[in-house]
Design an enzyme around this catalytic site. Structure first.
Site, short mmCIF file in Angstrom:
data_model
loop_
_atom_site.label_atom_id
_atom_site.label_comp_id
_atom_site.label_asym_id
_atom_site.label_seq_id
_atom_site.Cartn_x
_atom_site.Cartn_y
_atom_site.Cartn_z
N CYS A 126 0.82 -1.22 0.00
CA CYS A 126 0.00 0.00 0.00
C CYS A 126 0.85 1.26 0.00
O CYS A 126 0.34 2.36 -0.24
CB CYS A 126 -0.97 -0.01 1.17
SG CYS A 126 -2.14 -1.37 1.01
N HIS A 147 -3.66 6.92 2.23
CA HIS A 147 -4.00 5.64 1.63
C HIS A 147 -5.42 5.26 2.04
O HIS A 147 -5.79 5.39 3.21
CB HIS A 147 -2.99 4.59 2.11
CG HIS A 147 -3.37 3.20 1.77
ND1 HIS A 147 -3.69 2.83 0.47
CD2 HIS A 147 -3.48 2.08 2.53
CE1 HIS A 147 -3.98 1.53 0.47
NE2 HIS A 147 -3.87 1.06 1.70
N ASN A 159 -10.00 -0.59 -1.35
CA ASN A 159 -8.55 -0.48 -1.24
C ASN A 159 -7.91 -1.04 -2.52
O ASN A 159 -7.90 -2.25 -2.74
CB ASN A 159 -8.08 -1.25 -0.01
CG ASN A 159 -6.58 -1.16 0.20
OD1 ASN A 159 -5.85 -0.66 -0.65
ND2 ASN A 159 -6.11 -1.67 1.33
C1 LIG Z 1 -10.58 -6.05 8.23
C2 LIG Z 1 -11.33 -5.09 9.13
C3 LIG Z 1 -12.31 -4.26 8.33
C4 LIG Z 1 -12.11 -5.89 10.16
O1 LIG Z 1 -12.78 -5.00 11.03
P1 LIG Z 1 -12.66 -5.21 12.60
O2 LIG Z 1 -13.53 -4.20 13.20
O3 LIG Z 1 -11.21 -5.19 12.94
O4 LIG Z 1 -13.28 -6.62 12.76
P2 LIG Z 1 -12.61 -7.90 13.39
O5 LIG Z 1 -11.56 -8.44 12.50
O6 LIG Z 1 -12.26 -7.58 14.80
O7 LIG Z 1 -13.85 -8.86 13.35
C5 LIG Z 1 -15.03 -8.59 14.09
C6 LIG Z 1 -16.03 -9.67 13.76
O8 LIG Z 1 -16.52 -9.45 12.43
C7 LIG Z 1 -16.39 -10.65 11.67
N1 LIG Z 1 -16.17 -10.31 10.28
C8 LIG Z 1 -15.00 -10.20 9.60
N2 LIG Z 1 -15.24 -9.88 8.34
C9 LIG Z 1 -16.57 -9.78 8.19
C10 LIG Z 1 -17.42 -9.46 7.12
N3 LIG Z 1 -16.94 -9.17 5.90
N4 LIG Z 1 -18.74 -9.43 7.33
C11 LIG Z 1 -19.25 -9.69 8.53
N5 LIG Z 1 -18.50 -10.01 9.60
C12 LIG Z 1 -17.18 -10.04 9.44
C13 LIG Z 1 -15.21 -11.36 12.28
O9 LIG Z 1 -15.27 -12.75 12.00
C14 LIG Z 1 -15.40 -11.07 13.75
O10 LIG Z 1 -16.36 -11.95 14.28
P3 LIG Z 1 -16.12 -12.61 15.73
O11 LIG Z 1 -16.07 -11.46 16.67
O12 LIG Z 1 -17.30 -13.48 15.85
O13 LIG Z 1 -14.81 -13.33 15.61
C15 LIG Z 1 -10.36 -4.16 9.87
O14 LIG Z 1 -9.64 -4.87 10.84
C16 LIG Z 1 -9.40 -3.48 8.97
O15 LIG Z 1 -9.77 -2.70 8.12
N6 LIG Z 1 -8.11 -3.73 9.17
C17 LIG Z 1 -7.09 -3.14 8.36
C18 LIG Z 1 -7.07 -3.84 7.06
C19 LIG Z 1 -6.35 -3.06 6.02
O16 LIG Z 1 -6.53 -1.89 5.90
N7 LIG Z 1 -5.54 -3.72 5.24
C20 LIG Z 1 -4.82 -3.14 4.19
C21 LIG Z 1 -3.53 -2.69 4.70
S1 LIG Z 1 -3.08 -1.19 4.26
#
Ligand SMILES: CC(C)(COP(=O)(O)OP(=O)(O)OC[C@H]1O[C@@H](n2cnc3c(N)ncnc32)[C@H](O)[C@@H]1OP(=O)(O)O)[C@@H](O)C(=O)NCCC(=O)NCCS
Length: 335
Positions: A115, A256, A286
């Protein structure tokens, strides 16, 4: 003695026509439009058709960059493509862009920084222009993320999209304008949290690596989220400080576009109000190396980049890679 600086003199972008909406994703994996919107801010993303590679997106963006500036492909000295989805591991996407564009005088290379790909390519290209080695650097960031995403993994497939954008760098005509400084660093201890484990020299592709889905993006979203919020703001604050600026001097943050909550939290840490932040994650998701040039393009179209503005670019990505760059906007040079 005046300092020779590189500045952005043209912009271009390309996103594939096909759109993948949250509603469609609801039918593919266990997720919902509400969850995606609330947790990421993404409404839709664009997806390339089969057979369309990163170089195709990059060439389309490059054509816009050249047309806007009124230049020919032969006017380019160097092509740098930030990407983690090169057409092939080798030759580089930059070589393919050089050929498709007909940029007969240019050399070039790909830059792998996930990224931060565009930011690292921009800061590298800026040095080639500032040093006087080159007059015109074409810097593209783009990815066909759909080629490495597992559309059965709801934690990643909702996040990413395909797209490319880029800029032309030339010497600034005034002493104050252009790329002022950058602050890039990596923390390779974070590799495990966001990576594609298969396909390289560590795990060359076999039936086994395919069966284990090692050719897809694997991510610990929570770890990446925390790191991104802390480090993107830290790099930017350090950069501002060492150049004698504070957040109030910044006209626009072009961060980003990984997650709306990361952008909001970064802006908050920097003390920047929403009107000084560009967001287009809702329409593209993204696009990895594509997000910053796509956001710059929108900012320019919306009239939010004006001569004299202090523009702060900021990204965090797999690696981990961290980057921040300060630009005094000089305006585009049109044909
Ligand atoms: C991926 C992301 C959106 C997940 O959001 P979050 O608030 O951190 O959610 P979590 O990973 O803690 O998951 C929370 C719950 O939602 C669930 N979940 C994950 N993806 C899901 C989806 N697409 N739809 C519904 N539920 C989902 C998980 O399984 C988890 O359930 P659980 O509590 O029963 O285990 C977030 O962590 C994120 O954006 N991270 C950075 C990723 C990124 O930017 N990557 C590129 C790098 S630059």
């Amino acid at each position: 003695m005046t300092t020779r600086r590189a500045t952005i003199t043209s912009l271009g972008r390309f996103v594939p026509e096909k759109v993948l909406t949250n509603d469609e994703l609801e039918r593919m994996v266990e997720t919902s439009n509400d969850w995606i919107l609330e947790r990421t801010g993404i409404q839709e993303r664009h997806i390339a058709e089969k057979g369309v590679a990163t170089s195709d997106l990059a060439v389309a963006a490059a054509r816009e960059i050249l047309a806007r500036r009124g230049l020919e492909p032969d006017d380019i000295d160097v092509i740098i493509v930030g990407t983690v989805t090169p057409d092939t591991i080798f030759p580089s996407t930059a070589c393919r862009v050089q050929d498709k564009l007909g940029a007969s005088r240019a050399w070039g290379f790909d830059l792998s920084a996930a990224c931060c790909g565009f930011l690292y390519a921009l800061t590298t290209g800026a040095q080639l222009v500032a040093s006087g080695a080159h007059e015109r650097a074409l810097v593209i960031g783009g990815d066909v993320m759909s080629s490495i995403i597992n559309y059965q993994d709801r934690s990643t497939c909702i996040l990413f999209g395909d797209g490319a954008g880029g800029v032309l760098l030339e010497a600034s005509e005034d002493d104050e304008g252009g790329v002022i400084d950058f602050n890039n660093w990596v923390d390779g201890s974070g590799a495990q949290f966001l990576h594609m484990p298969g396909g390289g020299s560590l795990n060359p592709p076999t039936a086994e690596t395919i069966r284990k889905r090692m050719h897809y993006v694997h991510q610990d979203g929570r770890q990446v989220f925390k790191f991104a919020v802390r480090q993107g703001a830290a790099a930017s604050l350090e950069l501002l400080k060492r150049n004698g600026y504070s957040s109030s001097d910044v006209s626009l943050l072009v961060a980003h576009q990984a997650n709306q909550r990361i952008i909001d939290a970064t802006a908050e840490r920097l003390g920047l109000p929403p009107e000084k932040v560009i967001k287009n994650i809702q329409k593209f998701g993204n696009t990895t190396a594509g997000t910053i040039p796509l956001a710059l393009w929108d900012a320019h179209e919306e009239g939010r980049l004006n001569k004299g503005d202090l523009v702060l670019l900021c990204a965090v990505g797999a690696g981990y890679t961290v980057g921040s760059c300060l630009i005094r906007w000089t305006g585009l040079r049109t044909a």
